[in-house]
Design a protein around this motif. Structure first.
Motif, PDB file in Angstrom:
ATOM      1  N   THR A  48       0.832  -1.207   0.000  1.00  0.00           N
ATOM      2  CA  THR A  48       0.000   0.000   0.000  1.00  0.00           C
ATOM      3  C   THR A  48       0.862   1.251   0.000  1.00  0.00           C
ATOM      4  N   SER A  63      -5.390  -3.087  -0.600  1.00  0.00           N
ATOM      5  CA  SER A  63      -6.254  -2.628   0.496  1.00  0.00           C
ATOM      6  C   SER A  63      -7.156  -3.750   0.985  1.00  0.00           C
ATOM      7  N   ASP A  81     -11.094   0.691   7.804  1.00  0.00           N
ATOM      8  CA  ASP A  81     -10.276   1.671   7.077  1.00  0.00           C
ATOM      9  C   ASP A  81      -9.818   1.108   5.730  1.00  0.00           C
ATOM     10  N   SER A  82      -9.418  -0.157   5.709  1.00  0.00           N
ATOM     11  CA  SER A  82      -8.886  -0.754   4.480  1.00  0.00           C
ATOM     12  C   SER A  82      -9.975  -0.963   3.438  1.00  0.00           C
ATOM     13  N   ARG A  85     -10.662   2.344   1.937  1.00  0.00           N
ATOM     14  CA  ARG A  85      -9.571   2.709   1.018  1.00  0.00           C
ATOM     15  C   ARG A  85      -9.691   1.943  -0.295  1.00  0.00           C
TER      16      ARG A  85
END
Length: 234
Positions: A48, A63, A81-82, A85
């Motif tokens: 990432t 991600s 969060d991932s 993203r």
């Protein structure tokens, strides 16, 4: 993993930025299926950090890999969060030369939905887990041939079964798992067997120990997991 390290050296020598990021994804994938979830998370994070300027779907894959590894570690924030993203990376995607190869070199939408389902299925209290899994199953049922993979489709079905068990109901578990349990022995690859065993683990919860449906499902899963070994030639 040795081959992946060699591939990274080649990508580095070729100064191919997208390939460097993609190989980090491959390393994360290998570590994840070997049960080394902390290492899988670290490789995904490394990848990432290298996606600046990468326009292809490798950024989405990394991600999603980070989300799945985080889920295995119980890191709910990393999952949220991932996955967010990954959605943003999908919106910004423009196919690159790796995507043109197709196959494992690209990361289509059905596969993204499967990874999202896989990540949320690890979280036993995720209210959206069943919805994510249903979306992945539906995506694979109508996927184009170049976007379809029997292993990922089986994983989506397993995630749906797992989400239903975690939701506190056995209704629809057999329906979700049936296409997987009916796979021939030569398609019962390690990843699929590992995913099905997660359902077996969930069905060992005290709520289900004496339930006839759960007992039958556990027995069938054990027979499924043993079949590849029994099918090996001498």
């Amino acid at each position: 993993m040795t081959q992946a390290r060699t591939a990274y050296v080649c990508a580095d020598n070729a100064d191919h930025h997208a390939m460097r990021a993609w190989v980090r994804g491959l390393q994360s994938l290998i570590a994840y299926w070997d049960g080394r979830h902390q290492e899988a998370s670290q490789y995904a994070a490394l990848g990432t950090s290298q996606v600046a300027g990468v326009t292809g779907t490798s950024a989405v894959w990394l991600s999603c890999l980070h989300a799945r590894a985080g889920a295995a570690l119980g890191d709910v924030k990393a999952v949220r969060d991932s996955l967010g993203r990954a959605e943003r990376a999908r919106d910004a995607t423009s196919p690159d030369d790796l995507d043109e190869f197709g196959g494992i070199m690209t990361f289509p939408v059905p596969r993204q939905l499967y990874y999202a389902a896989d990540a949320t299925a690890w979280l036993s209290d995720a209210p959206e887990a069943e919805q994510q899994a249903e979306a992945a199953v539906a995506a694979y049922s109508r996927a184009e041939p170049e976007d379809w993979a029997f292993g990922d489709q089986a994983g989506a079905h397993t995630d749906l079964a797992l989400a239903r068990v975690h939701a506190g109901s056995l209704d629809g578990v057999d329906e979700a798992l049936r296409p997987v349990l009916d796979l021939p022995a030569d398609q019962r690859i390690k990843g699929i067997v590992a995913s099905v065993r997660q359902v077996h683990t969930a069905l060992r919860d005290p709520r289900w120990l004496t339930t006839p449906e759960a007992r039958a499902a556990r027995e069938e899963i054990e027979a499924f997991a043993a079949a590849p070994v029994a099918a090996l030639p001498r």
